[in-house]
Design an enzyme around this catalytic site. Sequence first.
Site, short mmCIF file in Angstrom:
data_model
loop_
_atom_site.label_atom_id
_atom_site.label_comp_id
_atom_site.label_asym_id
_atom_site.label_seq_id
_atom_site.Cartn_x
_atom_site.Cartn_y
_atom_site.Cartn_z
N PHE A 151 0.99 -3.80 3.96
CA PHE A 151 1.00 -3.59 2.63
C PHE A 151 0.98 -4.71 1.63
O PHE A 151 0.74 -4.63 0.34
CB PHE A 151 2.46 -2.50 2.27
N LYS A 200 -8.50 -0.35 8.31
CA LYS A 200 -7.48 0.62 8.22
C LYS A 200 -6.36 -0.20 7.46
O LYS A 200 -5.79 -0.93 7.99
CB LYS A 200 -7.01 0.86 9.72
N GLU A 211 -1.06 2.59 4.53
CA GLU A 211 -1.19 3.99 3.80
C GLU A 211 -0.12 3.65 2.72
O GLU A 211 -0.07 4.80 1.88
CB GLU A 211 -0.17 4.89 5.04
N SER A 267 4.32 -6.33 11.00
CA SER A 267 5.31 -6.54 11.47
C SER A 267 5.29 -7.03 12.92
O SER A 267 4.20 -6.42 13.72
CB SER A 267 6.24 -5.63 11.20
N CYS A 312 4.34 -13.05 3.73
CA CYS A 312 4.55 -13.47 5.10
C CYS A 312 4.89 -15.18 5.06
O CYS A 312 5.25 -15.71 6.07
CB CYS A 312 3.65 -13.48 6.07
N GLU A 333 13.60 -10.94 10.07
CA GLU A 333 13.04 -11.15 8.75
C GLU A 333 13.58 -10.11 7.90
O GLU A 333 13.64 -8.94 8.14
CB GLU A 333 11.44 -10.91 9.30
#
Length: 501
Positions: A151, A175, A178, A228, A283, A385
């Site tokens: 995301f 993909k 969502e 992740s 990240c 994280e």
Amino acid sequence: MSNTPVIPHWINGERREGAGATSPVFNPATGEEIAAVSLATESEIAEAIATAHTAYESWSRQSVARRQAIIFKFRELLNERKGELAEIITREHGKVLSDAMGEILRGQEVVELATGFPHLIKGAFSENASTGIDVYSIKQPIGVAGIISPFNFPAMVPMWFFPIAIAAGNAVVVKPSEKNPSASIWLAELWKEAGLPDGVFTVLNGDKLAVDGLLHSDQVASISFVGSTPIAKYIYETAAANGKRVQALGGAKNHMLVLPDADLDLVADQAINAGYGAAGERCMAISVVLAIESVADELIEKIKSRMAELKIGNGADEQEPDMGPLITAEHRNKVAGYIDIAEEDGADVVVDGRGFKVPGCENGFFLGPTLLDRVPTDSRAYTEEIFGPVLSVVRIQSFDEGVELINSGAFGNGTAIFTNDGGAARRFQNEVQVGMIGINVPIPVPVAYHSFGGWKASLFGDSKAYGVHGFDFFTREKAVTSRWLDPAKHGGINLGFPQND
Ligand code: NAD
């Protein structure tokens, strides 16, 4: 909500509303449900992959010149219209508009690199490798490339991969996350306008079912994943078990090592930028400052005074704030939970973002920037994280202790050192077990012609994103050994093993 728009798939060059379930999409700044995204069914997954495969068969045979013209056109259109994309990103992700534009520009760099693809995939030729024999290598596309994105960079992360994949003659199935799928649909429409044949760029919206469909399809040649670490590991293992080429980039916990000779004002500015930019949902964000004890108090004061000036709000506001909300209420609560954990484990909460509200956006998923000091290195707030606007300070006694801490963590994505001592910086770059290193640079995301990727639990697979790695990943090589007989000579029969005479 009956009037909520449904974000479709993009299959065979057109929007395709899904027949299955949907998942809500929020504006994180207002907390409002602004759309629903189609979650692909088994048959939609099969159709999307099959049309991509058919498109690949003809796209891979298009001339280099034609492919290059389309990539150039895509780059021009993106450059002209990127403001529209930035607004979409801000609406569904929450990052401020200038930051949304920043991610597009970093993605555009890869498009620009891809325009030069003929040079990067042209292979090599060795004339007269043996008497009368020439050897050459050619690079061909691999097929349908699956791209599964997180995301936090809804435009940039897919752009790390698809410009190179498409330029090299592959078809792609993206993909998206969502949580913010609209950027990919906008990019699909732009490709169509640029003249890309239908089916070469497909968007398959969905959840685990869509991901698993890509991982298990015989018609998918490769998987590029960013997300992740637990999912990255699953993707790597499953895709590899199914014989696919795979690069799976995972999570991070990036440290900034501050030596006493560093310019502490520069360090404080950069810590704020790298810790709280995009609400820490990067990240490559810095989440830990390793401060040598002798400068820790002064540095913390400098960071704290700058934090008081940060403006937090709706990233779409005309008077742009510095930082927006987190992606979902659930994620905001998870990040706040890490502040609780740090506090219970004995950390000092120097600036507390819990309970922070933005007037007029009371339902938004905001968390104020948070600064923690003396975070114990066995606390989960240190080892895991967090992915939010929480900066932890760990006080250390020496350079060696800092390097040891960096190397003892599970992740190895990015790190930075702040110093004016070139020798220390050189030792640092040599000794840290990390894939991307900044020397007085806090977020060292490599430019497009170098490759992006971490070490250890931050990258599963052998190949980083973009740069030379990207061209290698999206092509496979053939080596051809050829002999054209000299009409003046006879070869004769020889059953010996080929050897170089
Ligand atoms: P995520 O792992 O939850 O999701 C990533 C993608 O995987 C999404 O498309 C999602 O739909 C899919 N997915 C989620 N659960 C799945 C499952 N069980 N099976 C199959 N697919 C599944 O990650 P996120 O929350 O969207 O993104 C944040 C994470 O991404 C952070 O950990 C961040 O560090 C990481 N990230 C890493 C990099 C990098 O370069 N290393 C870059 C950006 C983000």
